[in-house]
Design a protein around this motif. Structure first.
Motif, mmCIF file in Angstrom:
data_model
loop_
_atom_site.group_PDB
_atom_site.id
_atom_site.type_symbol
_atom_site.label_atom_id
_atom_site.label_comp_id
_atom_site.label_asym_id
_atom_site.label_seq_id
_atom_site.Cartn_x
_atom_site.Cartn_y
_atom_site.Cartn_z
ATOM 1 N N PRO A 26 -25.368 -35.738 -99.332
ATOM 2 C CA PRO A 26 -25.147 -37.118 -99.793
ATOM 3 C C PRO A 26 -26.351 -37.665 -100.555
ATOM 4 N N LEU A 27 -26.073 -38.583 -101.450
ATOM 5 C CA LEU A 27 -27.146 -39.274 -102.167
ATOM 6 C C LEU A 27 -27.785 -40.345 -101.292
ATOM 7 N N TRP A 28 -27.041 -40.811 -100.295
ATOM 8 C CA TRP A 28 -27.537 -41.793 -99.330
ATOM 9 C C TRP A 28 -26.772 -41.613 -98.029
ATOM 10 N N GLY A 29 -27.286 -42.210 -96.986
ATOM 11 C CA GLY A 29 -26.618 -42.197 -95.684
ATOM 12 C C GLY A 29 -26.904 -40.944 -94.876
ATOM 13 N N ARG A 30 -26.332 -40.917 -93.681
ATOM 14 C CA ARG A 30 -26.594 -39.846 -92.716
ATOM 15 C C ARG A 30 -25.465 -38.833 -92.587
ATOM 16 N N MET A 31 -24.280 -39.182 -93.066
ATOM 17 C CA MET A 31 -23.129 -38.292 -92.872
ATOM 18 C C MET A 31 -23.194 -37.091 -93.802
ATOM 19 N N ASP A 32 -22.840 -35.926 -93.245
ATOM 20 C CA ASP A 32 -22.645 -34.772 -94.116
ATOM 21 C C ASP A 32 -21.201 -34.819 -94.635
ATOM 22 N N ALA A 33 -20.811 -33.862 -95.451
ATOM 23 C CA ALA A 33 -19.484 -33.888 -96.086
ATOM 24 C C ALA A 33 -18.358 -33.857 -95.057
ATOM 25 N N ALA A 34 -18.505 -33.058 -94.006
ATOM 26 C CA ALA A 34 -17.457 -32.973 -92.979
ATOM 27 C C ALA A 34 -17.312 -34.299 -92.237
ATOM 28 N N GLN A 35 -18.424 -34.914 -91.906
ATOM 29 C CA GLN A 35 -18.382 -36.207 -91.226
ATOM 30 C C GLN A 35 -17.793 -37.286 -92.133
ATOM 31 N N MET A 36 -18.096 -37.226 -93.421
ATOM 32 C CA MET A 36 -17.570 -38.214 -94.361
ATOM 33 C C MET A 36 -16.051 -38.112 -94.461
ATOM 34 N N VAL A 37 -15.502 -36.904 -94.560
ATOM 35 C CA VAL A 37 -14.045 -36.804 -94.681
ATOM 36 C C VAL A 37 -13.365 -37.239 -93.383
ATOM 37 N N TRP A 38 -14.008 -37.003 -92.261
ATOM 38 C CA TRP A 38 -13.463 -37.516 -90.989
ATOM 39 C C TRP A 38 -13.493 -39.046 -90.996
ATOM 40 N N HIS A 39 -14.639 -39.614 -91.369
ATOM 41 C CA HIS A 39 -14.812 -41.068 -91.411
ATOM 42 C C HIS A 39 -13.761 -41.732 -92.307
ATOM 43 N N CYS A 40 -13.470 -41.142 -93.440
ATOM 44 C CA CYS A 40 -12.525 -41.732 -94.403
ATOM 45 C C CYS A 40 -11.083 -41.736 -93.894
ATOM 46 N N GLN A 41 -10.807 -40.994 -92.863
ATOM 47 C CA GLN A 41 -9.456 -40.975 -92.289
ATOM 48 C C GLN A 41 -9.132 -42.269 -91.538
ATOM 49 N N ILE A 42 -10.123 -42.886 -90.935
ATOM 50 C CA ILE A 42 -9.909 -44.026 -90.036
ATOM 51 C C ILE A 42 -9.208 -45.196 -90.742
ATOM 52 N N GLY A 131 -3.900 -51.314 -101.132
ATOM 53 C CA GLY A 131 -4.106 -50.166 -102.010
ATOM 54 C C GLY A 131 -5.491 -50.137 -102.620
ATOM 55 N N LYS A 132 -5.974 -51.302 -103.029
ATOM 56 C CA LYS A 132 -7.313 -51.388 -103.607
ATOM 57 C C LYS A 132 -8.391 -51.146 -102.558
ATOM 58 N N LEU A 133 -8.199 -51.687 -101.369
ATOM 59 C CA LEU A 133 -9.146 -51.474 -100.274
ATOM 60 C C LEU A 133 -9.289 -49.982 -99.972
ATOM 61 N N GLU A 134 -8.170 -49.293 -99.832
ATOM 62 C CA GLU A 134 -8.221 -47.863 -99.498
ATOM 63 C C GLU A 134 -8.843 -47.055 -100.633
ATOM 64 N N TYR A 135 -8.509 -47.401 -101.868
ATOM 65 C CA TYR A 135 -9.123 -46.714 -103.007
ATOM 66 C C TYR A 135 -10.636 -46.949 -102.996
ATOM 67 N N LYS A 136 -11.037 -48.195 -102.813
ATOM 68 C CA LYS A 136 -12.452 -48.540 -102.893
ATOM 69 C C LYS A 136 -13.266 -47.852 -101.803
ATOM 70 N N HIS A 137 -12.705 -47.733 -100.611
ATOM 71 C CA HIS A 137 -13.422 -47.054 -99.532
ATOM 72 C C HIS A 137 -13.621 -45.577 -99.874
ATOM 73 N N LEU A 138 -12.570 -44.929 -100.334
ATOM 74 C CA LEU A 138 -12.685 -43.517 -100.709
ATOM 75 C C LEU A 138 -13.633 -43.350 -101.894
ATOM 76 N N ASP A 139 -13.533 -44.219 -102.879
ATOM 77 C CA ASP A 139 -14.417 -44.174 -104.041
ATOM 78 C C ASP A 139 -15.875 -44.312 -103.606
ATOM 79 N N HIS A 140 -16.146 -45.233 -102.704
ATOM 80 C CA HIS A 140 -17.508 -45.462 -102.199
ATOM 81 C C HIS A 140 -18.089 -44.168 -101.622
ATOM 82 N N HIS A 141 -17.307 -43.481 -100.807
ATOM 83 C CA HIS A 141 -17.828 -42.276 -100.163
ATOM 84 C C HIS A 141 -17.839 -41.070 -101.088
ATOM 85 N N LEU A 142 -16.954 -41.023 -102.055
ATOM 86 C CA LEU A 142 -17.035 -39.939 -103.038
ATOM 87 C C LEU A 142 -18.267 -40.141 -103.928
ATOM 88 N N ARG A 143 -18.585 -41.379 -104.260
ATOM 89 C CA ARG A 143 -19.825 -41.667 -105.005
ATOM 90 C C ARG A 143 -21.045 -41.263 -104.167
#
Length: 147
Positions: A26-42, A131-143
């Motif tokens: 990640p460019l920032w934060g503590r999550m690795d890629a596996a943790q991020m994809v888990w987090h984005c499910q919630i 729809g925008k909220l869910e897109y924005k959350h995923l976009d945030h973590h993909l960035r």
């Protein structure tokens, strides 16, 4: 602002997710890629289940943060998250990645849902706002992973 309920937002998220690799840092934060994809499910699960919240979210959060959920301005780095969505343990990337793709697909296919229950923290949202909220959350973590 793109929406996960619209085809262009859905396809954008899917194509960016396909570029995600387990070893990416990640460019920032503590999550690795596996943790991020888990987090984005919630949040996706919250929208998909469409349950009535047990209690209303904090009024100050709703007043001050709600508009930032679905506007064009990117979220700041290292925003706090609810305890349930904090990834503190190791996750299996492949398992969590496949689950996230399923949830993205499922959420997108709800585009014709007529009734959306309030968000447990942010209160009443229209389908467009969901729809925008869910897109924005995923976009945030993909960035976060430079995608």
């Amino acid at each position: 602002m793109k929406s996960l309920l619209e085809t262009d937002g859905y396809e954008d998220i899917r194509s960016r997710l396909k570029k995600l690799q387990p070893e990416m840092k990640p460019l920032w934060g503590r999550m690795d890629a596996a943790q991020m994809v888990w987090h984005c499910q919630i949040p996706l699960e919250v929208g998909i289940k469409n349950k009535l919240p047990k209690k209303k979210g904090n009024l100050l959060i709703r007043l001050f943060f709600k508009k930032s959920l679905y506007n064009d301005k990117p979220w700041k780095k290292n925003l706090p998250t609810i305890p349930r969505a904090r990834a503190t343990e190791s996750k299996d990337f492949n398992q969590e990645y496949e689950r996230l793709l399923e949830l993205v697909d499922t959420f997108h296919h709800l585009k014709s849902r007529e009734s959306w229950n309030p968000h447990p923290m942010f209160g009443s949202l229209t389908a467009e706002q969901w729809g925008k909220l869910e897109y924005k959350h995923l976009d945030h973590h993909l960035r976060q992973f430079d995608l």
